[in-house]
Motif scaffolding. Structure first.
Motif, mmCIF file in Angstrom:
data_model
loop_
_atom_site.group_PDB
_atom_site.id
_atom_site.type_symbol
_atom_site.label_atom_id
_atom_site.label_comp_id
_atom_site.label_asym_id
_atom_site.label_seq_id
_atom_site.Cartn_x
_atom_site.Cartn_y
_atom_site.Cartn_z
ATOM 1 N N ALA A 1 23.544 -72.661 -66.917
ATOM 2 C CA ALA A 1 22.694 -73.846 -67.101
ATOM 3 C C ALA A 1 22.791 -74.643 -65.810
ATOM 4 C CB ALA A 1 23.207 -74.663 -68.280
ATOM 5 N N ASN B 1 22.543 -77.733 -65.119
ATOM 6 C CA ASN B 1 23.319 -78.983 -65.216
ATOM 7 C C ASN B 1 22.864 -80.042 -64.215
ATOM 8 O OD1 ASN B 1 24.770 -77.705 -67.173
ATOM 9 N ND2 ASN B 1 26.578 -77.329 -65.925
ATOM 10 N N ASN C 1 20.648 -85.362 -56.824
ATOM 11 C CA ASN C 1 21.443 -84.382 -57.567
ATOM 12 C C ASN C 1 22.434 -83.673 -56.642
ATOM 13 O OD1 ASN C 1 21.044 -83.685 -60.560
ATOM 14 N ND2 ASN C 1 18.945 -84.096 -59.901
ATOM 15 N N ALA D 1 21.456 -76.583 -57.627
ATOM 16 C CA ALA D 1 22.847 -76.487 -58.111
ATOM 17 C C ALA D 1 23.753 -75.859 -57.049
ATOM 18 C CB ALA D 1 22.892 -75.676 -59.407
#
Length: 243
Positions: free
Chosen positions: A94, A96, A106, A152
């Protein structure tokens, strides 16, 4: 080559007495600097437990885990959190991401949480390397799954960690997108000297690594260098992973 992370006779038992389950049994392994290691095994073999113990997310029942020269055993949760924040990167299945934050926000979140100033030149290099230069102001909902996983990965790299751990990082992606992300992880190792340890069930994903460790019943039962997806699939079949 020095090991960035090393496990020495690590065991992990969940539960007590009759209900106790040994997830890892005296596992010893080293992950050298600048290497890409895949960890494979049947469901319930201890892959995620190995990753969590190596990353300081979980505490071994016995044995020793070292990150660089630091012994993790005996560290309290506050110190472990600080260590993970500064010295370890994570990429999960995931993505996240925080939906209200932009791509840049982010990516820099771990630095803000740690109260560390953003190195603008390094941030720019990472954003370019992961192919998000034109997307810095976008929010996660405006990105594809593959682009979200690139965010990510960039977030995992921004603190210049000693090691990046991936737990099924391509598990939620289609085949073509997964290959792009795996090629990016490979490039992070080859081009940036990063160390990557990735749990996966996919022989194609494992073929991007330098070394594959095979787990069964909480033990490392085999190791393969220069893996191909065919050789990995064949070895997994012998482990009884797929019937």
């Amino acid at each position: 080559m020095t090991d960035v992370v090393s496990l020495d006779a690590v065991s992990k038992v969940y539960g007590k007495g009759q209900g106790a389950v040994a997830a890892l049994r005296e596992v010893s392994a080293g992950f050298p600097a600048g290497s890409f290691t895949a960890v494979m095994g049947p469901s319930g073999s201890g892959k995620s437990t190995l990753l969590h113990c190596a990353a300081g997310l979980d505490t071994p029942t016995s044995g020793s885990v070292r990150l660089g020269g630091t012994e993790l055993a005996g560290m309290n949760e506050t110190r472990l959190t600080e260590l993970r924040r500064r010295r370890v990167g994570f990429v999960f299945q995931a993505f996240n991401l925080v939906s209200s934050l932009t791509v840049l926000e982010n990516i820099t979140l771990p630095l803000r949480l740690a109260g560390v100033a953003v190195d603008r030149a390094w941030l720019k290099e990472i954003v370019e390397r992961v192919g998000l230069a034109g997307r810095a102001g976008h929010r996660p909902a405006q990105l594809s799954g593959g682009q979200q996983q690139r965010v990510a990965i960039a977030r995992a790299l921004v603190t210049r960690p000693e090691v990046v751990f991936g737990d099924e990082p391509t598990g939620a992606l289609d085949t073509m997108t997964a290959r792009d992300v795996l090629a990016l992880l490979r490039q992070v190792v080859d081009g940036m000297g990063q160390t990557v340890v990735m749990v996966t069930h996919d022989p194609v994903a494992a073929s991007y690594a330098d070394t594959v460790l095979f787990l069964a019943d909480g033990r490392i039962v085999d190791e393969m260098t220069d893996p191909t997806s065919e050789k990995v699939a064949e070895r997994m079949t012998r482990l009884g992973a797929w019937n």
